[in-house]
Motif scaffolding. Sequence first.
Motif, short mmCIF file in Angstrom:
data_model
loop_
_atom_site.label_atom_id
_atom_site.label_comp_id
_atom_site.label_asym_id
_atom_site.label_seq_id
_atom_site.Cartn_x
_atom_site.Cartn_y
_atom_site.Cartn_z
N SER A 99 0.84 -1.20 0.00
CA SER A 99 0.00 0.00 0.00
C SER A 99 0.87 1.25 0.00
O SER A 99 2.07 1.20 0.32
N VAL A 100 0.29 2.38 -0.34
CA VAL A 100 1.01 3.65 -0.31
C VAL A 100 1.52 3.92 1.09
O VAL A 100 2.67 4.32 1.29
N ASP A 101 0.68 3.67 2.09
CA ASP A 101 1.09 3.88 3.48
C ASP A 101 2.29 3.01 3.84
O ASP A 101 3.26 3.49 4.42
N MET A 102 2.25 1.74 3.46
CA MET A 102 3.36 0.83 3.77
C MET A 102 4.61 1.26 3.01
O MET A 102 5.71 1.24 3.55
N ALA A 103 4.46 1.64 1.75
CA ALA A 103 5.61 2.10 0.96
C ALA A 103 6.26 3.31 1.63
O ALA A 103 7.49 3.41 1.69
N LYS A 104 5.45 4.22 2.13
CA LYS A 104 5.98 5.40 2.81
C LYS A 104 6.71 5.01 4.09
O LYS A 104 7.76 5.58 4.42
N ARG A 105 6.18 4.03 4.82
CA ARG A 105 6.85 3.56 6.04
C ARG A 105 8.20 2.93 5.72
O ARG A 105 9.19 3.18 6.41
N ILE A 106 8.24 2.14 4.66
CA ILE A 106 9.50 1.50 4.25
C ILE A 106 10.50 2.58 3.82
O ILE A 106 11.65 2.57 4.23
N GLY A 107 10.03 3.51 2.99
CA GLY A 107 10.90 4.58 2.51
C GLY A 107 11.47 5.41 3.64
O GLY A 107 12.66 5.75 3.65
N LYS A 108 10.63 5.73 4.61
CA LYS A 108 11.08 6.53 5.74
C LYS A 108 12.09 5.76 6.59
O LYS A 108 13.11 6.32 7.01
N ALA A 109 11.83 4.48 6.82
CA ALA A 109 12.71 3.67 7.64
C ALA A 109 14.10 3.51 7.03
O ALA A 109 15.10 3.42 7.75
N TYR A 110 14.18 3.49 5.68
CA TYR A 110 15.46 3.25 5.02
C TYR A 110 15.94 4.43 4.19
O TYR A 110 16.87 4.30 3.39
N ASN A 111 15.30 5.58 4.36
CA ASN A 111 15.71 6.83 3.73
C ASN A 111 15.83 6.71 2.20
O ASN A 111 16.85 7.07 1.61
N ILE A 112 14.78 6.14 1.59
CA ILE A 112 14.71 6.06 0.14
C ILE A 112 13.31 6.46 -0.31
O ILE A 112 12.39 6.53 0.51
#
Length: 118
Positions: A99-112
């Motif tokens: 999901s967009v929310d999950m993608a944002k969480r992953i991106g934030k956690a790994y700075n990408i």
Amino acid sequence: MKTQITDGLTEISLTVPTEMASKICDAISSLLQLADIRPVNEEGDKLYTIDEVFPDANPGMALRGLRAREEITQKQLAAVLGIQQTRVSEMENGVRPISVDMAKRIGKAYNISYKAFL
């Protein structure tokens, strides 16, 4: 229009109205594709699109690639994201969409950029 020849390569540059730039780029890309002509980089190497190189690419592959880069397990990634390991597995295997929310969480956690997972 300007041309510059260097080491057997010709660089062509155009100046066009901003509102037409996208349409002109699309038209040039279509013509190059029809003529089976590929753009090249400064070294003369042919350039390919990501879809040509990875025709079966999907967000799950990006997630798996992230884990490989970070050298972490599904369980470790799940802990960082606050989800179960099975959910990570399902996302990687395309059983569960990211999901967009999950993608944002992953991106934030790994700075990408989160867009890599959509």
